[in-house]
Design an enzyme around this catalytic site. Structure first.
Site, PDB file in Angstrom:
ATOM      1  N   PHE B  39       0.839  -1.191   0.000  1.00 48.49           N
ATOM      2  CA  PHE B  39       0.000   0.000   0.000  1.00 48.49           C
ATOM      3  C   PHE B  39       0.875   1.242   0.000  1.00 48.49           C
ATOM      4  O   PHE B  39       1.747   1.402   0.869  1.00 48.49           O
ATOM      5  CB  PHE B  39      -0.915   0.013   1.230  1.00 48.49           C
ATOM      6  CG  PHE B  39      -2.018  -0.997   1.170  1.00 48.49           C
ATOM      7  CD1 PHE B  39      -3.128  -0.777   0.361  1.00 48.49           C
ATOM      8  CD2 PHE B  39      -1.952  -2.170   1.907  1.00 48.49           C
ATOM      9  CE1 PHE B  39      -4.160  -1.712   0.298  1.00 48.49           C
ATOM     10  CE2 PHE B  39      -2.972  -3.106   1.850  1.00 48.49           C
ATOM     11  CZ  PHE B  39      -4.075  -2.880   1.047  1.00 48.49           C
ATOM     12  N   VAL B  76       2.462  -1.908   4.439  1.00 51.52           N
ATOM     13  CA  VAL B  76       2.085  -0.501   4.308  1.00 51.52           C
ATOM     14  C   VAL B  76       3.382   0.306   4.340  1.00 51.52           C
ATOM     15  O   VAL B  76       4.210   0.125   5.233  1.00 51.52           O
ATOM     16  CB  VAL B  76       1.182  -0.078   5.485  1.00 51.52           C
ATOM     17  CG1 VAL B  76       0.773   1.385   5.341  1.00 51.52           C
ATOM     18  CG2 VAL B  76      -0.029  -0.974   5.573  1.00 51.52           C
ATOM     19  N   CYS B  77       3.560   1.191   3.406  1.00 52.99           N
ATOM     20  CA  CYS B  77       4.794   1.987   3.368  1.00 52.99           C
ATOM     21  C   CYS B  77       4.868   2.928   4.559  1.00 52.99           C
ATOM     22  O   CYS B  77       3.948   3.718   4.803  1.00 52.99           O
ATOM     23  CB  CYS B  77       4.860   2.810   2.093  1.00 52.99           C
ATOM     24  SG  CYS B  77       6.226   3.986   2.134  1.00 52.99           S
ATOM     25  N   ILE B  78       5.981   2.872   5.264  1.00 52.72           N
ATOM     26  CA  ILE B  78       6.100   3.673   6.485  1.00 52.72           C
ATOM     27  C   ILE B  78       6.134   5.165   6.194  1.00 52.72           C
ATOM     28  O   ILE B  78       5.525   5.964   6.920  1.00 52.72           O
ATOM     29  CB  ILE B  78       7.327   3.235   7.326  1.00 52.72           C
ATOM     30  CG1 ILE B  78       7.321   3.953   8.667  1.00 52.72           C
ATOM     31  CG2 ILE B  78       8.635   3.474   6.592  1.00 52.72           C
ATOM     32  CD1 ILE B  78       8.211   3.332   9.716  1.00 52.72           C
ATOM     33  N   ALA B  81       2.689   6.226   5.267  1.00 53.95           N
ATOM     34  CA  ALA B  81       1.800   6.076   6.421  1.00 53.95           C
ATOM     35  C   ALA B  81       2.015   7.203   7.434  1.00 53.95           C
ATOM     36  O   ALA B  81       1.056   7.799   7.925  1.00 53.95           O
ATOM     37  CB  ALA B  81       2.039   4.721   7.077  1.00 53.95           C
TER      38      ALA B  81
END
Lengths: 133, 118
Positions: B39, B76-78, B81
């Site tokens: 994501f 999920v890409c940090i 995010a």
């Protein structure tokens, strides 16, 4: 694994501002360049605007990232191309393009290479994966 | 075939998350392997447990969580995010936050990377 380095192409098709795709997509390129992959980037459609030098986002109140393209060559992202027709359609010429680094020996500025659709198609056919931002 | 899937858009507002979900289910049914799901951009909003859609509508975050429970790596890409206030505390189960290196490994290891978004 060095004989099995995967070719990964990024296409940049959106305008640099108005949405975050191009900016966050730039972050992906810089990270991916650190890995064992053969990276190339092609700017086409409205994506060519991202390569226009002299952008100023001050009045938009958002962070500009045009200067970050200047580190591409330092990050070993050297295969950077721009679609000729997309530039022409938008009144851009090679003179409008920003600099992505400089030659190690001569310190001459390096700019994205202008290519046509058939050259892009040939490069695409060689890729392991293509990602669009 | 080994597939990786990228999702760029947020839930409900855009069809990308639904299309990706149905694509993945169909691919699995056909016997393909899902190397991972990543994501990015507003896509990070798809896996927050704070969402509470009307009961007669699909629950997008729970749907991804159920898929993650089958063993598929959902990342999920940090960076994306953090920018949007998505942190570990609000994630549904079976989804993890990590870096763009994970996306890189998916792009290298998967036979095809399929992107859903504009």
């Amino acid at each position: 694994m060095s004989d099995d380095i995967k070719k990964i192409m990024f296409t940049v098709r959106n305008a640099p501002h108005g949405t975050i795709y191009v900016y966050e997509g730039l972050e992906v390129k810089l990270i991916m360049a650190a890995y064992d992959a053969d990276i190339s980037v092609v700017f086409m459609d409205d994506g060519v605007y991202a390569l226009k030098q002299g952008q100023n986002t001050d009045e938009l109140g958002i962070k500009g990232f045009e200067k970050t393209y200047g580190v591409f060559v330092d990050y070993e992202i050297e295969n950077v191309f721009v679609d000729k027709q997309s530039m022409e359609d938008r009144g851009m010429t090679a003179d409008d393009l920003l600099v992505i680094g400089e030659d190690e020996d001569t310190e001459a500025p390096i700019k994205p290479k202008v290519v046509d659709a058939s050259e892009i198609a040939a490069m695409m056919a060689e890729q392991h994966n293509i990602m669009s931002f | 075939m080994k597939l990786a899937v990228c999702i760029y858009e947020g839930p409900y507002n855009h069809e990308a998350s639904d299309s990706a979900y149905h694509f993945i289910k169909a691919a699995i049914d056909k016997g393909h392997e899902i190397r991972g799901i990543f994501f990015y951009h507003d896509g990070v909003y798809n896996v927050t447990k704070l969402m509470e859609p009307p009961q007669d509508d699909r629950h997008i975050a729970n749907r991804w969580s159920e898929l993650g429970a089958t063993g598929i790596d959902i990342v999920v890409c940090i960076a994306a995010a953090k920018r949007r206030g998505i942190v570990d505390d609000v994630l549904v189960d079976n989804v993890r936050i990590s870096g763009l290196g994970q996306l890189t490994m998916m792009a290298i290891e998967a036979d095809r990377m399929v992107t859903f978004g504009d």
